[in-house]
Design a protein around this motif. Structure first.
Motif, PDB file in Angstrom:
ATOM      1  N   PHE A 220       3.358  -0.518  -5.718  1.00  9.25           N
ATOM      2  CA  PHE A 220       2.648   0.276  -4.727  1.00  9.25           C
ATOM      3  C   PHE A 220       1.249   0.587  -5.229  1.00  9.25           C
ATOM      4  N   MET A 221       0.256   0.245  -4.422  1.00 11.63           N
ATOM      5  CA  MET A 221      -1.133   0.427  -4.804  1.00 11.63           C
ATOM      6  C   MET A 221      -1.765   1.534  -3.960  1.00 11.63           C
ATOM      7  N   ILE A 222      -2.740   2.219  -4.562  1.00  8.69           N
ATOM      8  CA  ILE A 222      -3.397   3.353  -3.913  1.00  8.69           C
ATOM      9  C   ILE A 222      -4.834   2.988  -3.594  1.00  8.69           C
TER      10      ILE A 222
ATOM     11  N   GLY B 166       0.843  -1.184   0.000  1.00  6.67           N
ATOM     12  CA  GLY B 166       0.000   0.000   0.000  1.00  6.67           C
ATOM     13  C   GLY B 166       0.879   1.234   0.000  1.00  6.67           C
ATOM     14  N   ILE B 167       0.431   2.289  -0.630  1.00 11.74           N
ATOM     15  CA  ILE B 167       1.238   3.508  -0.743  1.00 11.74           C
ATOM     16  C   ILE B 167       1.504   4.126   0.627  1.00 11.74           C
ATOM     17  N   TYR B 168       0.586   3.938   1.584  1.00 11.80           N
ATOM     18  CA  TYR B 168       0.750   4.538   2.909  1.00 11.80           C
ATOM     19  C   TYR B 168       1.080   3.522   3.997  1.00 11.80           C
ATOM     20  N   TRP B 169       1.161   2.262   3.665  1.00 15.46           N
ATOM     21  CA  TRP B 169       1.510   1.245   4.646  1.00 15.46           C
ATOM     22  C   TRP B 169       2.166   0.078   3.937  1.00 15.46           C
ATOM     23  N   GLY B 170       2.387  -0.996   4.637  1.00 18.21           N
ATOM     24  CA  GLY B 170       3.142  -2.137   4.123  1.00 18.21           C
ATOM     25  C   GLY B 170       2.382  -3.056   3.190  1.00 18.21           C
TER      26      GLY B 170
ATOM     27  N   GLU C 182      -3.558  14.769   0.046  1.00 17.56           N
ATOM     28  CA  GLU C 182      -3.042  15.075   1.386  1.00 17.56           C
ATOM     29  C   GLU C 182      -3.372  16.508   1.793  1.00 17.56           C
ATOM     30  N   LYS C 183      -3.280  17.434   0.841  1.00 16.04           N
ATOM     31  CA  LYS C 183      -3.614  18.838   1.104  1.00 16.04           C
ATOM     32  C   LYS C 183      -5.096  18.963   1.474  1.00 16.04           C
ATOM     33  N   ARG C 184      -5.939  18.263   0.735  1.00 14.68           N
ATOM     34  CA  ARG C 184      -7.377  18.276   1.017  1.00 14.68           C
ATOM     35  C   ARG C 184      -7.658  17.691   2.402  1.00 14.68           C
TER      36      ARG C 184
END
Length: 189
Positions: free
Chosen positions: A120-122, A45-49, A173-175
């Motif tokens: 990496f997946m979103i 995952g783009i934000y985790w493992g 991320e800004k949102r």
């Protein structure tokens, strides 16, 4: 009696073969029987493992030639030489991850090659409401490089795609920061 037993065995066997793992015989798609590109992948995952329980599809041209579940999120596929292949990784709740591998190479360089990639997946909910059309395209193009004598990412295309994806992630991320600040301000009032 023998005929009934054979029919019963056939019926039971056909039930079990419907759920069997599908294999991809890359050699049936190439004339170079000693050459292939072995692609080993790990999904994250783009934000985790690590991500598990993925479905991997392989297309040669527009034809799907392989599809299989990989419970641990790791996979290994031998790709045939002299083909343009698209690999698609699918998981519920995530955008499909696609790369294109052009396995064309000079005849004198025909041999086994080994590629190892982290994919990496979103997660879809992280980009909800944003213009995510860029994720419909392959995020990378892999091809043979004569100078490096190996398969590598086509830098121009891949860099362009990564920049577009990074813009999209920064916008998300800004949102999210803005929404959190707004919620915090409303909680104070």
């Amino acid at each position: 009696m023998k005929k009934i037993i054979l029919l019963a065995v056939f019926a039971i066997c056909s039930l079990f073969t419907k759920g069997q793992i599908q294999t991809f015989d890359s050699l049936s798609f190439t004339t170079e029987k000693e050459a292939y590109v072995q692609l080993r992948g790990k999904t994250k995952g783009i934000y985790w493992g690590k991500i598990d329980s993925i479905y991997v599809k392989v297309y040669i041209g527009n034809n799907a030639v392989y599809g299989n579940y990989h419970l641990r999120g790791n996979f290994q596929i031998n790709l045939p030489i002299d083909r343009k292949i698209t690999l698609e990784i699918l998981r519920k709740g995530f955008y499909p991850k696609r790369i294109t591998v052009n396995t064309a190479l000079p005849k004198q360089e025909a041999k086994p090659y080994f590629l190892i990639f982290d994919f990496f997946m979103i997660e879809k909910r992280s980009l909800k409401g944003l213009d995510d059309f860029v994720l419909d395209f392959p995020t990378g193009l892999v091809e043979y490089n004569k100078q490096k004598q190996n398969f590598v990412y086509a830098e121009k295309y891949t860099d362009k795609m990564f920049k577009e994806i990074n813009k999209l992630l920064e916008e998300a991320e800004k949102r999210e920061r803005k929404e959190k600040a707004q919620a915090k301000a409303e909680a104070k009032n």
